[in-house]
Design a protein around this motif. Structure first.
Motif, short mmCIF file in Angstrom:
data_model
loop_
_atom_site.label_atom_id
_atom_site.label_comp_id
_atom_site.label_asym_id
_atom_site.label_seq_id
_atom_site.Cartn_x
_atom_site.Cartn_y
_atom_site.Cartn_z
N LEU A 13 12.10 -12.41 92.02
CA LEU A 13 13.10 -12.96 91.10
C LEU A 13 14.49 -12.63 91.63
O LEU A 13 14.77 -11.50 92.04
CB LEU A 13 12.92 -12.38 89.71
CG LEU A 13 11.59 -12.71 89.04
CD1 LEU A 13 11.46 -12.00 87.71
CD2 LEU A 13 11.43 -14.20 88.87
N LEU A 14 15.35 -13.63 91.63
CA LEU A 14 16.69 -13.49 92.19
C LEU A 14 17.70 -13.84 91.10
O LEU A 14 17.63 -14.90 90.50
CB LEU A 14 16.82 -14.45 93.37
CG LEU A 14 17.87 -14.20 94.42
CD1 LEU A 14 17.66 -12.84 95.07
CD2 LEU A 14 17.80 -15.28 95.47
N PRO A 15 18.66 -12.95 90.84
CA PRO A 15 19.66 -13.23 89.82
C PRO A 15 20.75 -14.17 90.31
O PRO A 15 20.96 -14.34 91.51
CB PRO A 15 20.25 -11.85 89.52
CG PRO A 15 20.09 -11.11 90.80
CD PRO A 15 18.82 -11.63 91.44
N LEU A 16 21.44 -14.77 89.36
CA LEU A 16 22.60 -15.61 89.67
C LEU A 16 23.78 -15.06 88.88
O LEU A 16 23.68 -14.82 87.69
CB LEU A 16 22.32 -17.06 89.25
CG LEU A 16 23.51 -18.00 89.32
CD1 LEU A 16 23.95 -18.19 90.76
CD2 LEU A 16 23.17 -19.33 88.69
N LYS A 17 24.89 -14.84 89.59
CA LYS A 17 26.10 -14.36 88.94
C LYS A 17 27.23 -15.29 89.32
O LYS A 17 27.50 -15.52 90.50
CB LYS A 17 26.41 -12.93 89.38
CG LYS A 17 25.38 -11.95 88.89
CD LYS A 17 25.64 -10.56 89.39
CE LYS A 17 24.49 -9.69 88.91
NZ LYS A 17 24.40 -8.44 89.62
N TYR A 18 27.88 -15.83 88.31
CA TYR A 18 29.02 -16.71 88.53
C TYR A 18 30.08 -16.38 87.50
O TYR A 18 29.86 -16.53 86.30
CB TYR A 18 28.61 -18.18 88.42
CG TYR A 18 29.74 -19.14 88.66
CD1 TYR A 18 30.23 -19.34 89.94
CD2 TYR A 18 30.33 -19.82 87.61
CE1 TYR A 18 31.27 -20.21 90.17
CE2 TYR A 18 31.39 -20.69 87.83
CZ TYR A 18 31.85 -20.88 89.11
OH TYR A 18 32.89 -21.73 89.33
N ASN A 25 16.97 -14.00 85.96
CA ASN A 25 15.84 -14.64 86.63
C ASN A 25 16.13 -16.10 86.94
O ASN A 25 15.36 -16.99 86.61
CB ASN A 25 14.58 -14.54 85.76
CG ASN A 25 14.21 -13.11 85.46
OD1 ASN A 25 14.42 -12.23 86.28
ND2 ASN A 25 13.69 -12.86 84.28
N ALA A 26 17.22 -16.36 87.62
CA ALA A 26 17.64 -17.73 87.89
C ALA A 26 16.77 -18.40 88.95
O ALA A 26 16.51 -19.59 88.88
CB ALA A 26 19.09 -17.76 88.32
N TYR A 27 16.33 -17.62 89.95
CA TYR A 27 15.56 -18.18 91.05
C TYR A 27 14.28 -17.36 91.25
O TYR A 27 14.24 -16.18 90.95
CB TYR A 27 16.37 -18.14 92.36
CG TYR A 27 17.67 -18.89 92.29
CD1 TYR A 27 17.70 -20.28 92.32
CD2 TYR A 27 18.88 -18.22 92.23
CE1 TYR A 27 18.90 -20.97 92.27
CE2 TYR A 27 20.08 -18.90 92.19
CZ TYR A 27 20.07 -20.27 92.22
OH TYR A 27 21.27 -20.95 92.17
N ARG A 28 13.27 -18.02 91.83
CA ARG A 28 12.02 -17.33 92.14
C ARG A 28 11.61 -17.73 93.56
O ARG A 28 11.24 -18.87 93.83
CB ARG A 28 10.92 -17.72 91.15
CG ARG A 28 9.63 -16.97 91.34
CD ARG A 28 8.54 -17.46 90.37
NE ARG A 28 9.00 -17.42 89.00
CZ ARG A 28 8.68 -16.47 88.12
NH1 ARG A 28 7.90 -15.49 88.47
NH2 ARG A 28 9.13 -16.53 86.89
N ILE A 29 11.67 -16.76 94.46
CA ILE A 29 11.31 -16.99 95.86
C ILE A 29 9.81 -16.79 96.01
O ILE A 29 9.27 -15.78 95.56
CB ILE A 29 12.08 -16.03 96.78
CG1 ILE A 29 13.59 -16.24 96.62
CG2 ILE A 29 11.65 -16.20 98.23
CD1 ILE A 29 14.43 -15.23 97.36
N ASP A 30 9.14 -17.74 96.67
CA ASP A 30 7.69 -17.64 96.82
C ASP A 30 7.28 -16.43 97.66
O ASP A 30 6.51 -15.60 97.20
CB ASP A 30 7.11 -18.92 97.45
CG ASP A 30 7.12 -20.10 96.49
OD1 ASP A 30 7.19 -19.86 95.26
OD2 ASP A 30 7.06 -21.24 96.95
N LEU A 31 7.78 -16.33 98.89
CA LEU A 31 7.43 -15.22 99.77
C LEU A 31 8.63 -14.77 100.59
O LEU A 31 9.42 -15.59 101.04
CB LEU A 31 6.33 -15.62 100.76
CG LEU A 31 4.97 -16.03 100.24
CD1 LEU A 31 4.13 -16.59 101.37
CD2 LEU A 31 4.26 -14.87 99.60
N ILE A 32 8.72 -13.46 100.80
CA ILE A 32 9.64 -12.90 101.78
C ILE A 32 8.80 -12.04 102.71
O ILE A 32 8.10 -11.13 102.26
CB ILE A 32 10.77 -12.07 101.15
CG1 ILE A 32 11.63 -12.93 100.22
CG2 ILE A 32 11.63 -11.43 102.23
CD1 ILE A 32 12.76 -12.17 99.55
#
Length: 88
Positions: A13-18, A25-32
């Motif tokens: 889960l990746l946050p978004l700050k503006y 939980n704005a974005y969800r990356i499948d794999l790193i």
């Protein structure tokens, strides 16, 4: 990949700050993989330009240089792999 000894994280889960707005939980990356490659997995008829933008956004937000967009809905898997580079 984990069996090969690689560090793999999934569903990150990746946050978004503006400005004053923050979404945890704005974005969800499948794999790193190994903190060096982002892998976005799809199973669609056509790869749309928005999917490339999605991966590029993930790369920019994480400061990772390389991403793979993989579409499993192709006769040959090699035709479904797209490499995307963040030109930091």
């Amino acid at each position: 990949m984990k069996k090969l000894g690689l560090k793999v994280e999934n569903q990150i889960l990746l946050p978004l700050k503006y400005k004053e707005v923050s979404i945890d939980n704005a974005y969800r990356i499948d794999l790193i993989v190994e903190d060096k490659v982002i892998v976005e997995i799809k199973s669609v008829l056509d790869i749309h330009p928005i999917f490339y933008s999605q991966v590029l956004t993930y790369l920019k937000l994480t400061n990772i240089k390389l991403g793979l967009l993989i579409n499993f809905n192709t006769p040959l898997i090699k035709d479904g792999i797209h490499r995307i580079v963040n030109k930091l």
